[in-house]
Write a protein that holds these residues in place. Structure first.
Motif, PDB file in Angstrom:
ATOM      1  N   SER A 101       0.920  -1.102   0.053  1.00 51.51           N
ATOM      2  CA  SER A 101      -0.053   0.015  -0.122  1.00 51.51           C
ATOM      3  C   SER A 101       0.933   1.300   0.067  1.00 51.51           C
ATOM      4  O   SER A 101       0.640   2.185  -0.518  1.00 51.51           O
ATOM      5  N   ALA A 102       1.911   1.107   0.635  1.00 48.86           N
ATOM      6  CA  ALA A 102       2.912   2.070   0.575  1.00 48.86           C
ATOM      7  C   ALA A 102       3.375   2.593  -0.890  1.00 48.86           C
ATOM      8  O   ALA A 102       3.562   3.749  -1.326  1.00 48.86           O
ATOM      9  N   TYR A 103       3.959   1.600  -1.549  1.00 48.02           N
ATOM     10  CA  TYR A 103       4.276   1.816  -2.969  1.00 48.02           C
ATOM     11  C   TYR A 103       3.057   2.353  -3.820  1.00 48.02           C
ATOM     12  O   TYR A 103       3.290   3.102  -4.518  1.00 48.02           O
ATOM     13  N   GLU A 104       1.757   1.970  -3.603  1.00 46.57           N
ATOM     14  CA  GLU A 104       0.690   2.251  -4.291  1.00 46.57           C
ATOM     15  C   GLU A 104       0.570   3.836  -4.049  1.00 46.57           C
ATOM     16  O   GLU A 104       0.266   4.517  -4.821  1.00 46.57           O
ATOM     17  N   GLY A 105       0.652   4.022  -2.593  1.00 47.06           N
ATOM     18  CA  GLY A 105       0.514   5.632  -2.453  1.00 47.06           C
ATOM     19  C   GLY A 105       1.666   6.530  -3.194  1.00 47.06           C
ATOM     20  O   GLY A 105       1.546   7.695  -3.332  1.00 47.06           O
ATOM     21  N   LEU A 106       2.631   5.729  -3.706  1.00 52.16           N
ATOM     22  CA  LEU A 106       3.595   6.740  -4.476  1.00 52.16           C
ATOM     23  C   LEU A 106       3.227   6.473  -6.047  1.00 52.16           C
ATOM     24  O   LEU A 106       4.095   6.766  -6.964  1.00 52.16           O
ATOM     25  N   GLY A 107       2.137   5.647  -6.497  1.00 49.75           N
ATOM     26  CA  GLY A 107       1.869   5.527  -7.709  1.00 49.75           C
ATOM     27  C   GLY A 107       2.350   4.515  -8.395  1.00 49.75           C
ATOM     28  O   GLY A 107       2.392   4.289  -9.600  1.00 49.75           O
ATOM     29  N   LEU A 108       2.949   3.640  -7.596  1.00 52.42           N
ATOM     30  CA  LEU A 108       3.626   2.070  -8.221  1.00 52.42           C
ATOM     31  C   LEU A 108       2.542   1.247  -7.918  1.00 52.42           C
ATOM     32  O   LEU A 108       2.277   0.926  -6.849  1.00 52.42           O
ATOM     33  N   THR A 109       2.384   0.205  -9.068  1.00 56.01           N
ATOM     34  CA  THR A 109       1.669  -1.133  -8.680  1.00 56.01           C
ATOM     35  C   THR A 109       2.576  -2.206  -9.076  1.00 56.01           C
ATOM     36  O   THR A 109       3.550  -2.137  -9.974  1.00 56.01           O
ATOM     37  N   VAL A 110       2.006  -3.258  -8.629  1.00 57.23           N
ATOM     38  CA  VAL A 110       2.682  -4.653  -8.912  1.00 57.23           C
ATOM     39  C   VAL A 110       2.402  -4.709 -10.568  1.00 57.23           C
ATOM     40  O   VAL A 110       3.489  -5.260 -11.446  1.00 57.23           O
ATOM     41  N   ALA A 111       1.255  -4.365 -10.855  1.00 59.93           N
ATOM     42  CA  ALA A 111       1.185  -4.537 -12.686  1.00 59.93           C
ATOM     43  C   ALA A 111       2.060  -3.587 -13.098  1.00 59.93           C
ATOM     44  O   ALA A 111       2.133  -3.902 -14.643  1.00 59.93           O
ATOM     45  N   ASP A 112       2.586  -2.558 -12.954  1.00 61.43           N
ATOM     46  CA  ASP A 112       3.605  -1.729 -13.652  1.00 61.43           C
ATOM     47  C   ASP A 112       4.989  -2.395 -13.569  1.00 61.43           C
ATOM     48  O   ASP A 112       6.006  -1.902 -14.070  1.00 61.43           O
ATOM     49  N   GLY A 113       5.142  -3.723 -13.120  1.00 56.85           N
ATOM     50  CA  GLY A 113       6.503  -4.287 -13.269  1.00 56.85           C
ATOM     51  C   GLY A 113       7.182  -4.114 -12.036  1.00 56.85           C
ATOM     52  O   GLY A 113       8.392  -4.629 -12.058  1.00 56.85           O
TER      53      GLY A 113
END
Length: 199
Positions: A121-133
């Motif tokens: 969730s911290a990474y998603e808050g930075l705009g990064l997702t697993v789907a983005d590699g």
């Protein structure tokens, strides 16, 4: 002939200087690791070799040149019954890996690699997702007799399923002189991991 001897002398001197500089870097990192573990780390740790029989003090063990390992739950009476990591085990871990600056790693310290689902969730808050590699958040499965970091292999040996482990290693036990991702050359690293399964 005299000129060849002079050139040979300078080549040997240059090579010796490079080895000496590398040994100075390793020696400096080893000293800083020990100083950090014994003075700054919370809790302060003692070297396993300094433990008195029957002591319950938190300690670190040393392997290789230099891998310092702290198993947080080492005194848990149920630990002995858990499967132990051996030379040919398959191990599953959840981890966070950091460039180590000889200071405490806090929740605000960003790892260079992790599969810890708590960070997703911290990474998603930075705009990064697993789907983005970006990294996978599945447990990392390692073959102990496969191609893994020398320092991580040494740290895992003797761990048991359920262990909560901190490992601090000099650059030669981690990524060496080569570039790896965003890690600066000759960087010591720290791996924090839990041993999820041992087969």
């Amino acid at each position: 002939m005299k000129r060849l001897l002079v050139i040979s002398f300078f080549v040997v001197a240059a090579l010796s200087c490079g080895c000496s500089q590398e040994e100075d870097t390793l020696s400096n990192q080893r000293e800083k690791l020990v100083s950090y573990l014994e003075r700054t780390h919370s809790p302060a740790l003692v070297a396993e070799s300094s433990l008195e029989e029957g002591s319950q003090l938190p300690y670190y063990s040393v392997a290789g040149n230099t891998v310092c390992r702290y198993i947080k739950n080492v005194y848990d009476p149920n630990r002995v019954g858990q499967p132990e990591v051996g030379e040919h085990s398959t191990v599953s871990i959840t981890f966070r890996a950091y460039v180590f600056a000889f200071s405490n790693i806090s929740d605000s310290t960003f790892p260079f690699w992790s599969n810890d689902p708590l960070l997703e969730s911290a990474y998603e808050g930075l705009g990064l997702t697993v789907a983005d590699g970006v990294w996978t958040f599945e447990p990392l499965v390692l073959q102990m007799d496969g191609d893994i970091l020398k320092g991580l292999r040494l740290a895992l040996l003797g761990c048991r399923e359920g262990d909560d482990v901190e490992v601090y290693m000099t650059y030669n036990m981690a990524y060496g002189d080569g570039l790896f991702s965003t890690i600066p050359l000759q960087s010591p690293v720290a791996w924090f991991f839990t041993v999820d399964a041992v087969e």
